[in-house]
Design an enzyme around this catalytic site. Structure first.
Site, PDB file in Angstrom:
ATOM      1  CE1 TYR A 177      -3.337  -2.663  -0.010  1.00  0.00           C
ATOM      2  CE2 TYR A 177      -3.817  -2.210   2.284  1.00  0.00           C
ATOM      3  CZ  TYR A 177      -4.071  -2.907   1.123  1.00  0.00           C
ATOM      4  OH  TYR A 177      -5.087  -3.849   1.099  1.00  0.00           O
ATOM      5  CE  LYS A 205       1.334 -18.038  -2.209  1.00  0.00           C
ATOM      6  NZ  LYS A 205       0.685 -19.337  -1.954  1.00  0.00           N
ATOM      7  CG  ASP A 251      -2.164 -20.228  -0.329  1.00  0.00           C
ATOM      8  OD1 ASP A 251      -1.432 -20.173   0.677  1.00  0.00           O
ATOM      9  OD2 ASP A 251      -1.816 -20.777  -1.387  1.00  0.00           O
ATOM     10  CG  ASP A 268      -7.272  -4.427   3.825  1.00  0.00           C
ATOM     11  OD1 ASP A 268      -8.325  -4.481   4.486  1.00  0.00           O
ATOM     12  OD2 ASP A 268      -7.105  -3.634   2.888  1.00  0.00           O
ATOM     13  CG  ASP A 281     -12.198  -6.592   5.735  1.00  0.00           C
ATOM     14  OD1 ASP A 281     -12.125  -6.077   6.867  1.00  0.00           O
ATOM     15  OD2 ASP A 281     -12.203  -5.918   4.688  1.00  0.00           O
TER      16      ASP A 281
END
Length: 370
Positions: free
Chosen positions: A145, A195, A227, A251, A255
């Site tokens: 970001y 990852k 994942d 993020d 959620d």
């Protein structure tokens, strides 16, 4: 009775349902001051779309100045479809990223705890979700970001969008220490999500987290690819205690975790690390229901509870406010998003009033018991 110094609290109602869910919390704070429970100076400022409409910028310098001069900031929501066509730097969401950065709030704490009264509101089976209590610790000021280079460029006549995933060792070290530190107050388990099988930034992430873990020998560390973590959150959420991860993974996963509890309207968050903590519900501005008195203010109250705990050192008041939300749920009172058969559905205003009333009843009963 009031004790200690006066704390400055800045309220940022923002956009959409923000002013609606902030109003009952502001009323609670006013009553706390009136009853001399805490000495607070409560102020209000603009952020997001409403700030752009009034000043031409989603994060006015005055708002930043007031935030930096506060013990804590309570933010409701920013954004809305009417601002989607603005240049990127003027969009309300940039204000959210900007104020976190200015406050030095590098650690986002997002608890996902299931209130037992809402076990049937979750889309998962009760036997899977029962007892859910996890915390996502998300790195907030680095990663894709904020990484450079970024932007949309033309290469060989073709437009290309560029974003850069970038983390330094110090950034990883400080968020890891937050995660291990908070795990010591919980069930002493940290799951580091990355990852590392395809991303060099994640290879470094894993190496640094392993190194920091040696400072916390009483905390168990496990590693999980993002994942798999997304899958395990819906398969076996009880297997998690504290999840620590980077900005974009955090993020998404936080959620996802929020939906396990039945409603995104029930979850609070804290962004800490600097002198001033930033507290906000994670539900967003929900412009489709703004102004209809149907929003759920519970997450706003629970964000205030986190503010009491982390910024003011008022753990007792924090627990009482959490219990107040649970008390109202136990009475069968619901907003539309968490309604079930047999419950009494009320609006945002009444739900807020009931939570406040339950809080002061608890305060009075505990005071009388002392």
């Amino acid at each position: 009775m009031t004790h200690g110094k006066t704390h400055k609290i800045l309220l940022l109602p923002g956009d959409g349902i923000g002013p609606e869910v902030m109003a009952p919390v502001a009323a609670l704070l006013k009553e706390i001051v009136s009853r001399k429970i805490l000495s607070l100076e409560v102020r209000e400022a603009d952020i997001g779309g409403v700030a752009y409409d009034r000043t031409g910028h989603p994060l006015p310098p005055e708002t930043v100045s007031m935030a930096l001069d506060s013990a804590a900031v309570l933010l409701a929501a920013v954004g809305g479809p009417r601002y989607d066509t603005l240049p990127y730097e003027h969009r309300p969401e940039r204000a959210l990223l900007g104020i976190r950065e200015r406050l030095g709030a590098f650690a986002n704490l997002r608890p996902a705890k299931l209130f037992p009264q809402l076990i049937n509101a979750s889309t998962l089976k009760p036997e899977v979700i029962r007892g859910l209590d996890l915390l996502v610790v998300r790195e907030l000021t680095g990663g894709i970001y904020f990484g450079s280079p970024r932007g949309i460029v033309t290469e060989g006549g073709v437009r290309v969008g560029i974003n850069t995933e970038r983390y330094s060792e110090p950034e990883i070290e400080r968020i890891a220490r937050v995660a291990f530190g908070v795990a010591r107050t919980r069930r002493k388990k940290v799951t580091s999500v990355d990852k590392a099988n395809v991303l060099e930034s994640s290879v470094l992430w894993r190496e640094v987290v392993i190194r920091v873990a040696r400072e916390f020998p009483d905390v168990v560390l496990e590693h999980m690819y993002v994942d798999n973590a997304a899958m395990q959150l819906v398969r076996n959420p009880g297997g998690f205690d504290v999840i620590v991860t980077g900005n974009i993974f955090g993020d998404i996963l936080s959620d996802e975790a929020s939906q396990l509890t039945g409603s995104i309207g029930m979850l609070a968050s804290a962004s800490v690390g600097g002198k001033t903590g930033l507290y906000e519900p994670i539900h967003g501005s929900a412009p489709d229901i703004a102004g209809q008195d149907v929003a759920n203010p519970s997450a706003m109250f629970l964000s205030l509870a986190m503010l009491f705990d982390h910024s003011l050192g008022e753990a007792r008041l924090a627990r009482m406010l959490e219990r107040s939300v649970e008390t109202v749920l136990g009475e069968g009172v619901r907003t539309r998003d968490i309604a079930e058969q047999g419950s009494r559905v009320v609006g945002c205003r009444e739900m807020g009033e009931r939570i406040s009333q339950a809080f002061f009843r608890l305060l009075e009963s505990e005071g009388a018991a002392r």
